[in-house]
Design an enzyme around this catalytic site. Sequence first.
Site, mmCIF file in Angstrom:
data_model
loop_
_atom_site.group_PDB
_atom_site.id
_atom_site.type_symbol
_atom_site.label_atom_id
_atom_site.label_comp_id
_atom_site.label_asym_id
_atom_site.label_seq_id
_atom_site.Cartn_x
_atom_site.Cartn_y
_atom_site.Cartn_z
ATOM 1 N N CYS A 104 11.410 5.703 33.970
ATOM 2 C CA CYS A 104 11.425 6.882 34.843
ATOM 3 C C CYS A 104 10.434 6.693 35.988
ATOM 4 C CB CYS A 104 11.013 8.136 34.063
ATOM 5 S SG CYS A 104 12.308 8.827 33.023
ATOM 6 N N CYS A 163 7.610 14.682 36.611
ATOM 7 C CA CYS A 163 8.615 14.718 35.535
ATOM 8 C C CYS A 163 9.380 16.032 35.580
ATOM 9 C CB CYS A 163 7.946 14.600 34.172
ATOM 10 S SG CYS A 163 6.761 13.253 34.028
ATOM 11 N N CYS A 181 0.831 -1.215 0.000
ATOM 12 C CA CYS A 181 0.000 0.000 0.000
ATOM 13 C C CYS A 181 0.860 1.257 0.000
ATOM 14 C CB CYS A 181 -0.916 0.025 1.215
ATOM 15 S SG CYS A 181 -2.127 -1.288 1.206
#
Lengths: 281, 106, 157
Positions: free
Chosen positions: A242, A197, A100
């Site tokens: 993490c 974070c 494809c």
Amino acid sequence: MKFNIWGKISIVLSCAAMMMVAHSAVAEMKKKSELERRMADPRNSKYTVGDKKSGYVYMTTMTRDMQDDDFSNPAFVWVDIGKRNWSKVDGKAGKSCASCHKDASSMKGVMAKYPVYDKKLKKMVALQAKINMHRKEKMGAKPWKWESDDMNGMAAFIGLQSRGMPMNVSISGPAKKFYDKGKAFYYERRGLLDMACKHCHIDNAEKMARSNLLSWGMPNGFPTFRLKWQKIGSLHRRFAGCNKQIRAKPFKRGSPEYTNLELYLKHRANGLPVETPSVRN
Amino acid sequence: MAKKPRVKVPSSAKKGEVIQIKTLAPHKMETGRRKSKGKLVPRMIINKFVAKFNGKEVFSTDMHPAISANPYFSFYTKVSESGTFEFSWTDDKGKTVKASRKITVK
Amino acid sequence: MAKSNIQIARRDVLRAAGLGAVAVAASSVLPSESFATPAKADALLKKLTGGAAAKSGRVTIKLPEIAENGRTVPLSVTVDSPMTSKDYVKAIHVLSEGNPTPAVASFNLSASSGKAAVSTRIRLGKTQNVIAAAVMNDGSVYVAKKKIKVTIGGCGG
């Protein structure tokens, strides 16, 4: 000019003082911080856009050397796997990706815009999830595990087609609310160590965490060959690592939490060049 | 899907030229000191790499667990005739993986 | 991308210490084994080189000053030699003074190698000296030593 004894003493003392100042200035210069040394590499300019800096900038010279040479970059072992799978027929429909998508160059720009919003599923979809959707729906082939050599290889191979192009992830329309969720996750404290974070990657970016230099946590080079893993790995693997290290329960690869976080991080990195496949510590 | 060794050899060179060869073999190089799920994973490494040109050995390495996973080597060799390089990696069980490259030397 | 001014809070220091303890506990390296020592490395060196007196010079080791990660450390060794049939490097041995065992790799060259320069990636378990020894065709031995810092990385390595 004649000097009396005090004049002579003061000249000697001031000379000694100047020498001491000069010596410590030289010592200070020699004691250039690890951050300054790494940031001084002229190659960094390619990976710095405005005040956004790729993780490349924080690696050591020899790690950068490893990434810059496509042969010595071990991630290419997996790119080769992706390349072979691209043309390999797999599944009941008797198709390969190439059936494809034709040539791999048709994938140019794809990595730069993922994850994308899927209208049917009404949620964000990462590249790996999209690959599996196509394998199931178009090829009648078995899904690949997210962290398998096949999937990492294909993600790295597709990412390579966009290498050097600026990241261009959209958060307009229905994607916005998932971006907000991802951003909330980034700033939310979690785990036994009760950290978010941002504590490492914003508050303490560019500082040494023992022998590592903390980066801004930019995702533009994933899948990456991580020296610690001694193999290639996905962005969601890094998230899980993490989270485990701050003693928080990690989420699954491809989970909405990690997909939304990926969207937030990639939008935050917009403008930085796609660096897949990078080499990191 | 099996991972194949990567080898970089120039396709052509001048007679007497010293060329650089780079090789990378995908392999975990288990040291025998790593624990997984509480158990020691037994040692399994590639312990020998040999490079031959037209059948004659031109370079080889005896390796130990201190060589990183996906062993990478770069080395030099002088070529004086066209021919074929044969590379082989042998593990602790004696299993060998091979790769070859041709070079035209004028 | 502005950075806020960080005051190192007591909480942050305790947090880092906690991270450290957790990181060491989580490490998968076997504890308190007999590791290589400079003496063991020296003994292996004598065995590999046939015991010839080690001379200094001719050998250059290229290693980073600090290892990005101890599991994959790029290493290059170059030996100053004309590489002719009368004067060439027969072997380059690489040893470690601080890994569990001192042997790292032995590279076998010949007069047709053209250039005595090898590169590889090695594992280093801790801060230590890496030794490179070149054995010449006449049996003479040249040795170089280089120190490299290897520590645990930011978040458990």
